[in-house]
Design a protein around this motif. Structure first.
Motif, PDB file in Angstrom:
ATOM      1  N   ASN A 147      85.177   1.253 130.397  1.00 47.52           N
ATOM      2  CA  ASN A 147      85.397   2.456 131.516  1.00 47.52           C
ATOM      3  C   ASN A 147      86.437   3.577 131.088  1.00 47.52           C
ATOM      4  O   ASN A 147      86.637   4.291 131.975  1.00 47.52           O
ATOM      5  CB  ASN A 147      85.891   1.766 132.822  1.00 47.52           C
ATOM      6  N   ILE A 148      86.568   3.508 129.820  1.00 47.56           N
ATOM      7  CA  ILE A 148      87.436   4.869 129.169  1.00 47.56           C
ATOM      8  C   ILE A 148      86.616   5.767 128.533  1.00 47.56           C
ATOM      9  O   ILE A 148      85.552   5.368 127.725  1.00 47.56           O
ATOM     10  CB  ILE A 148      88.376   4.346 128.481  1.00 47.56           C
ATOM     11  N   THR A 149      86.558   7.271 128.760  1.00 45.92           N
ATOM     12  CA  THR A 149      85.801   8.167 128.163  1.00 45.92           C
ATOM     13  C   THR A 149      87.021   8.985 127.197  1.00 45.92           C
ATOM     14  O   THR A 149      88.031   9.518 127.971  1.00 45.92           O
ATOM     15  CB  THR A 149      85.052   9.236 129.126  1.00 45.92           C
ATOM     16  N   PRO A 150      86.846   8.955 125.870  1.00 46.42           N
ATOM     17  CA  PRO A 150      87.982   9.693 125.170  1.00 46.42           C
ATOM     18  C   PRO A 150      87.733  11.403 125.473  1.00 46.42           C
ATOM     19  O   PRO A 150      86.440  11.695 125.374  1.00 46.42           O
ATOM     20  CB  PRO A 150      87.692   9.285 123.743  1.00 46.42           C
ATOM     21  N   ILE A 151      88.428  11.766 125.882  1.00 42.83           N
ATOM     22  CA  ILE A 151      88.507  13.385 126.030  1.00 42.83           C
ATOM     23  C   ILE A 151      89.016  14.404 124.849  1.00 42.83           C
ATOM     24  O   ILE A 151      88.237  15.151 124.590  1.00 42.83           O
ATOM     25  CB  ILE A 151      89.416  13.768 127.398  1.00 42.83           C
ATOM     26  N   LEU A 152      89.817  13.894 124.493  1.00 43.62           N
ATOM     27  CA  LEU A 152      90.490  14.851 123.222  1.00 43.62           C
ATOM     28  C   LEU A 152      90.594  13.736 122.080  1.00 43.62           C
ATOM     29  O   LEU A 152      91.311  12.744 122.029  1.00 43.62           O
ATOM     30  CB  LEU A 152      91.836  15.356 123.400  1.00 43.62           C
ATOM     31  N   THR A 153      89.989  13.935 120.836  1.00 37.16           N
ATOM     32  CA  THR A 153      90.036  13.376 119.609  1.00 37.16           C
ATOM     33  C   THR A 153      90.095  13.716 118.529  1.00 37.16           C
ATOM     34  O   THR A 153      89.446  15.004 118.080  1.00 37.16           O
ATOM     35  CB  THR A 153      88.649  12.282 119.642  1.00 37.16           C
ATOM     36  N   ALA A 154      91.195  13.595 117.543  1.00 31.63           N
ATOM     37  CA  ALA A 154      91.218  14.525 116.164  1.00 31.63           C
ATOM     38  C   ALA A 154      91.747  13.312 115.250  1.00 31.63           C
ATOM     39  O   ALA A 154      92.314  12.022 115.467  1.00 31.63           O
ATOM     40  CB  ALA A 154      92.139  15.323 116.454  1.00 31.63           C
ATOM     41  N   ILE A 155      91.698  13.745 114.029  1.00 32.48           N
ATOM     42  CA  ILE A 155      92.313  12.897 113.019  1.00 32.48           C
ATOM     43  C   ILE A 155      93.573  13.553 112.413  1.00 32.48           C
ATOM     44  O   ILE A 155      93.762  14.547 112.186  1.00 32.48           O
ATOM     45  CB  ILE A 155      91.407  12.935 111.563  1.00 32.48           C
ATOM     46  N   PRO A 156      94.581  12.640 112.595  1.00 29.90           N
ATOM     47  CA  PRO A 156      96.042  13.074 112.280  1.00 29.90           C
ATOM     48  C   PRO A 156      96.150  13.251 110.812  1.00 29.90           C
ATOM     49  O   PRO A 156      95.688  12.400 110.079  1.00 29.90           O
ATOM     50  CB  PRO A 156      96.928  11.977 112.944  1.00 29.90           C
ATOM     51  N   PRO A 157      97.071  14.137 110.435  1.00 33.72           N
ATOM     52  CA  PRO A 157      97.079  14.279 108.927  1.00 33.72           C
ATOM     53  C   PRO A 157      98.056  13.241 108.373  1.00 33.72           C
ATOM     54  O   PRO A 157      98.741  12.143 109.312  1.00 33.72           O
ATOM     55  CB  PRO A 157      97.990  15.659 108.880  1.00 33.72           C
ATOM     56  N   GLU A 158      97.812  12.726 107.110  1.00 32.37           N
ATOM     57  CA  GLU A 158      98.720  11.433 106.523  1.00 32.37           C
ATOM     58  C   GLU A 158     100.045  11.774 106.675  1.00 32.37           C
ATOM     59  O   GLU A 158     100.829  10.551 106.808  1.00 32.37           O
ATOM     60  CB  GLU A 158      98.189  11.459 105.242  1.00 32.37           C
TER      61      GLU A 158
END
Length: 407
Positions: A284-295
């Motif tokens: 029941n979760i919808t991801p709203i903001l998603t990104a790849i963090p730098p190393e």
């Protein structure tokens, strides 16, 4: 102002102090038009109504304020009624106070004061709870942030009414009785504003009231508080599992959801917490903001907030830093890990997404193009902050950032 006086000139009347003056004398019903003109009719004889008032005894004063209508009753009899359709001077909230009038020596006593909040009839109520001051000028500005966001909601979304409680959980035990959503923007961990009110907030959630947590507000201690938060919002910052680095997140794609309406892809350098502890299977979760963090955000070591092996094992993988949750009881939850810098509210897409989330979590309809609001000026952003600005504060630098965000 619900009046009472021994002489009977004002007793049972409704007065607009420092405003439009007398709205309804005792025995009057007034309808105020959108143009401010007052149409008055009779509810009863003023002298007869005065006779029900005990000049030297206790009287029961009942004040009903619902939407744009106020009704006054003394000892069970209606003494005044006002329907206010003038938007210019209409106030939907204000200070509750007991007054002894200026003038010669006098005595008045109050007892058995009760208050009941009823659901708003034509809009959803959003209660923003701002935590105490925290980091310093321009950071974790919970009070200033909540005041700004509530103002923008009230100015631009007719279907909601937002109110702010500053510096911690409301002292008024009825504050959330008629809420449709509670939004906490505060420091987290053991000092989170909900820590002494877990059962109270859980009872609100079980009634279907939306719960949203902003920035550090997504963190509570693991165990019972964490389990509560999972039930309210579907995810939380768990120490030795989640991390809180500062990094530039680029949100290149946004899911189709009411919270993202009108929001374009954007970037923001913020303290984006990531690797949240979510409910099993992200149900029941919808991801709203998603990104790849730098190393450089996956550093060595093992500590409560900055580094752990679980995060290092996810090298190059995307992380969810904002999410929407639809609870089984029909209520809604929202988590947003950004919001460290107060100036970020001047990013039109960053701000719109959070405003949309509050409307959505309250169960109201998010406009097709999202919540439209004017970009706050630096002067507006500087208002209501908890700390004095430092000597090296650079308005020009902030202005350039705002221009970059909103190109």
């Amino acid at each position: 102002q619900a009046d009472i006086d021994r002489a009977g000139r004002y007793a049972g009347a409704l007065y607009d102090e420092r405003g439009r003056g007398m709205l309804a004398t005792r025995g009057q019903k007034t309808i105020i038009g959108s143009d401010g003109k007052m149409a008055k009719s009779t509810l009863g004889d003023a002298d007869a109504l005065m006779n029900i008032i005990k000049k030297d005894g206790w009287n029961e004063y009942h004040i009903i304020a619902r939407g744009n209508k106020i009704i006054l009753k003394v000892n069970g009899r209606v003494t005044a009624e006002v329907q206010d359709n003038e938007k210019k001077n209409l106030e939907l909230s204000g200070v509750l106070a007991l007054q002894l009038h200026a003038g010669p020596p006098m005595k008045i006593e109050f007892k058995d004061i009760q208050m009941k909040r009823t659901k708003l009839q034509d809009r959803k109520k959003i209660v923003l709870v701002a935590g105490p001051r925290s980091h310093g000028y321009g950071a974790h500005e919970h009070n200033a942030g909540c005041i700004l966001l509530a103002k923008l909601l009230n100015e631009n979304v007719p279907g909601v009414y937002a109110t702010v409680y500053q510096n911690g959980w409301p002292k008024d035990p009825t504050a959330c009785d008629n809420a449709d959503a509670v939004v906490a923007y505060c420091d987290g961990g053991g000092g989170h504003v909900v820590m002494k009110h877990l059962e109270e907030v859980d009872a609100l959630a079980k009634k279907g009231i939306g719960i949203a947590m902003l920035h550090y507000g997504v963190e509570v201690p693991k165990g019972e508080p964490g389990n509560y938060m999972l039930g309210w919002t579907g995810g939380y910052f768990e120490t030795f599992w989640s991390v809180n680095p500062h990094w530039k997140a680029e949100f290149k794609e946004l899911p189709k959801h009411p919270i993202t309406r009108g929001v374009k892809p954007f970037f923001m350098n913020d303290e984006w917490y990531y690797h949240m502890r979510f409910v099993e299977g992200m149900k029941n979760i919808t991801p709203i903001l998603t990104a790849i963090p730098p190393e450089n955000t996956r550093r060595k070591g093992n500590d409560a907030h900055g580094a752990n092996e679980h995060v290092r094992a996810r090298k190059g993988m995307p992380e969810h830093v904002a999410w929407a949750y639809e609870r089984a009881d029909g209520g809604r939850g929202f988590g947003f890990t950004g919001g460290h810098w107060h100036w970020s509210w001047a990013s039109n897409d960053f701000r719109k997404l959070v405003l949309n989330s509050m409307v959505w979590v309250a169960g109201a309809d998010v406009p097709a193009d999202g919540v439209q609001s004017k970009t706050p000026s630096i002067k507006e952003l500087e208002a209501n902050q908890d700390y004095e600005q430092s000597g090296n504060f650079d308005r020009g630098k902030i202005q350039k950032l705002i221009e970059q965000w909103n190109r």
